[in-house]
Motif scaffolding. Structure first.
Motif, PDB file in Angstrom:
ATOM      1  N   GLY A 285      -6.530  -0.497   1.501  1.00  0.00           N
ATOM      2  CA  GLY A 285      -6.043   0.550   0.623  1.00  0.00           C
ATOM      3  C   GLY A 285      -6.849   0.558  -0.655  1.00  0.00           C
ATOM      4  O   GLY A 285      -7.634  -0.356  -0.919  1.00  0.00           O
TER       5      GLY A 285
ATOM      6  N   PRO B 188      -5.080   4.553   2.509  1.00  0.00           N
ATOM      7  CA  PRO B 188      -3.884   4.583   1.667  1.00  0.00           C
ATOM      8  C   PRO B 188      -4.258   4.448   0.194  1.00  0.00           C
ATOM      9  O   PRO B 188      -5.141   3.668  -0.172  1.00  0.00           O
TER      10      PRO B 188
ATOM     11  N   HIS C 148      -2.909   3.833  -3.862  1.00  0.00           N
ATOM     12  CA  HIS C 148      -1.860   3.268  -4.704  1.00  0.00           C
ATOM     13  C   HIS C 148      -2.164   3.620  -6.159  1.00  0.00           C
ATOM     14  O   HIS C 148      -3.269   3.371  -6.642  1.00  0.00           O
TER      15      HIS C 148
ATOM     16  N   GLU D  14      -3.988   9.828   3.509  1.00  0.00           N
ATOM     17  CA  GLU D  14      -3.362   8.499   3.521  1.00  0.00           C
ATOM     18  C   GLU D  14      -3.592   7.767   4.833  1.00  0.00           C
ATOM     19  O   GLU D  14      -3.646   6.539   4.862  1.00  0.00           O
TER      20      GLU D  14
END
Length: 625
Positions: free
Chosen positions: A35, A61, A63, A57
């Motif tokens: 990610g 992914p 964050h 995503e």
């Protein structure tokens, strides 16, 4: 016939490339870059930001962080929880966003933990020169603020042409996946190059597996190591973080079971054996146990497994006092294996321990030696119980009683306890009873205030469903509470134990010991004489945590603390347990020295006395040659 290509921007190509990189060890495959953390500014929003949006995503992914340093801490916590086999990337804009990465990068590299840093950079074309936030150097036009990341990165490159990404990205993955070389890796990305299109060979986007090897020890080194252990009367194992990184805990247990050799642990290595294993003697060094340090002083052979021998471990060179002491170091890096003029086993920790066990078949230390350290272990267990015990459940808890209450709340489960700085690392190293290999998560290579909360997020991302406890004092909390918002946003049930003692208590104690008289370490109003010795500041950190979205439980007594910890552990929401502690020290004193130089000349009596103590201690330092 020409090879097939795909036209993408440099940023789009990088994201696609990262999404198909894997590690594999012992037949288990993981995504190498699982990610990407990011905060966007003009230096990456139209490049990496657009590429992440376009990929989606399911490909990479994303964050959302609140502070660039804390994003690196979260990525480091993630990588450590997964034994360095999976990592995360961090993207920032240029300027302050990029330089905020430096502390996190240093922490990652010092602790040998992988993280990929993708800071924006100036225009490679120098067209709008100087642009917003660009550092101008009068004689080196290719220097940017990102060059501050060079000394704290294991690999660094500035991608000034799209096609230059191909060899550099491959080198970056090689370093991240190599347990002997890993750390922070930086690919600085000029803004214009991020957005520039190129015809990329399809081969660049083929799935790649980076095999994490378990190198076996050299036969000649192994023979010498076995002979050294067989001839030792008082051997001692020092277990470091390398035991965990190589998943060598089972091999270490089998080795200790077979040979009876006691095992002391560094901060990074604690939990290599369960606390109740007969051979586990707890921490070693300045924050070690009485039994661990007593064995170290008399050991004739110290077997380091995956440790880099920091000054806390060696008590600044004063701990290993046996005139005949020798060292045998098992480490995957030759750099660490050769420390203290040791015999070396340059290999994977698990492979090395298994081969040593085979070579030592039938060998065991004397019954007298086993009886000695087991008796010392029993005496120390009584010390731990006394530190944890509260005579009055309705009294204000001490810091060690906070640990005792958490110890009871955790029980025999796999909760993860995270800490990095202040007086807690010493108390935890001496007193915490580790039940599982990943339970004790101390960042003490860089001892970075502010690590705990974001690292807790990274651990929960790596191990969903695992109860995580970030232990922070008020000083650490004020450094970096920002990722509380991220925990709330992501719905991660992070538990924070916030201990209020109104200042830098750990450094205050050290200041007092070294003649500094606790100068500048208390969080108090100025007194009439101008010093910070007035009343405590009316700061409500519990209210602050609540304002950032956490559930907050205030505990004023030992009984309330136990109830609050149980409630936090049962909650599915981010929860803060806030407690003001009795400032009276209740932890066992240090069993070994730590070298913090004291003023050689001073007019104040406290410093003069401290220098006398210092001179007596430093006289015991040894050079192990």
């Amino acid at each position: 016939m020409s090879a097939p290509t795909r036209r993408l921007t440099t940023a789009q190509a990088l994201v696609r490339f990262l999404s198909v990189q894997y590690t594999e060890r012992d037949g288990v495959r993981r995504r190498l870059i699982a990610g990407t953390w990011g905060i966007f500014g003009h230096g990456n929003v139209a490049g990496v930001g657009q590429a992440l949006l376009e990929a989606g995503e399911h490909v990479m992914p994303f964050h959302q962080g609140r502070n660039e340093q804390s994003m690196v801490h979260a990525a480091v916590g993630y990588a450590r929880q997964l034994d360095r086999l999976s990592a995360q990337a961090v993207t920032t804009s240029i300027g302050p966003g990029a330089t905020n990465l430096v502390t996190g990068a240093a922490l990652a590299t010092i602790n040998r933990l992988p993280v990929l840093l993708l800071p924006g950079d100036y225009f490679a074309s120098h067209a709008p020169d100087p642009l917003l936030q660009q550092l101008e150097h009068p004689v080196e036009a290719d220097v940017s603020v990102n060059d501050t990341l060079r000394p704290v990165s294991r690999y660094f490159d500035r991608i000034t042409r799209p096609e230059a990404l191909i060899p550099s990205a491959l080198q970056a993955m090689r370093v991240l996946a190599d347990p002997a070389e890993t750390g922070a890796v930086t690919l600085a990305l000029p803004q214009d190059v991020q957005a520039e299109a190129y015809d990329w060979p399809e081969e660049f986007f083929a799935e790649r597996v980076w095999y994490v090897r378990r190198p076996a020890p050299d036969p000649v080194e192994l023979t010498a190591a076995v002979e050294a252990i067989r001839s030792a009367e008082r051997p001692l194992i020092v277990a470091g973080g390398g035991v965990h990184h190589s998943e060598a805990e089972t091999a270490l247990k089998a080795f200790a079971d077979a040979t009876g050799i006691p095992v002391a642990s560094t901060q990074a290595g604690k939990g290599s054996l369960r606390h109740d294993h007969p051979a586990d003697v707890g921490g070693i060094g300045h924050t070690g146990t009485a039994v661990g340090d007593a064995l170290a002083r008399t050991a004739d052979l110290v077997i380091g497994v995956g440790t880099r021998y920091t000054d806390f471990t060696t008590a600044s060179g004063t701990l290993f006092q046996n005139p005949d002491v020798r060292f045998l170091n098992l480490n995957i890096t030759g750099f660490d294996a050769h420390k203290l003029a040791a015999r070396t086993l340059v290999c994977d920790a698990r492979s090395g321990l298994e081969k040593l066990a085979e070579g030592l078949a039938g060998h065991r230390v004397s019954e007298a030696y086993e009886a000695e350290y087991r008796a010392g272990k029993e005496r120390w267990d009584e010390v731990v119980e006394a530190a944890y015990r509260a005579a009055d459940e309705n009294a204000v808890p001490t810091q060690t009683q906070v640990l005792g209450a958490l110890d009871a709340a955790v029980g025999d489960d796999d909760d993860v306890v995270i800490n990095a700085a202040g007086s807690l690392p010493g108390d935890l190293h001496k007193l915490w009873r580790s039940r599982s290999p990943r339970q004790y998560h101390l960042e003490y290579g860089y001892s970075c205030m502010g690590y705990e909360i974001p690292a807790g997020i990274g651990v929960q991302q790596a191990a969903p469903g695992t109860p995580v406890w970030a232990l922070v004092g008020d000083g650490t909390y004020l450094m970096m509470p920002t990722e509380i918002v991220t925990a709330v946003q992501e719905g991660l049930p992070l538990n924070i134990v916030l201990i209020q003692n109104h200042g830098y208590a750990s450094i205050g104690g050290l200041s007092e010991e070294t003649g500094g008289e606790r100068f500048g370490t208390a969080y108090r109003f100025r007194a009439a004489d101008g010093t910070f010795t007035g009343a405590p500041l009316p700061v409500d950190l519990a209210a602050n945590a609540a304002s950032l979205g956490m559930d907050v439980l205030r505990a004023k007594t030992v009984r309330e603390l136990r109830e609050a910890l149980a409630a936090a552990r049962a909650s599915d929401r981010p929860t803060c347990v806030y407690v003001e502690t009795d400032p009276a020290p209740t932890a066992p004193p240090a069993e070994a020295w730590w070298d913090v130089p004291v003023a050689e000349t001073a007019s104040r009596e406290a410093a003069v006395e401290a220098r006398g103590r210092y001179d007596r201690q430093v006289a015991g330092r040894r050079r192990h040659l």
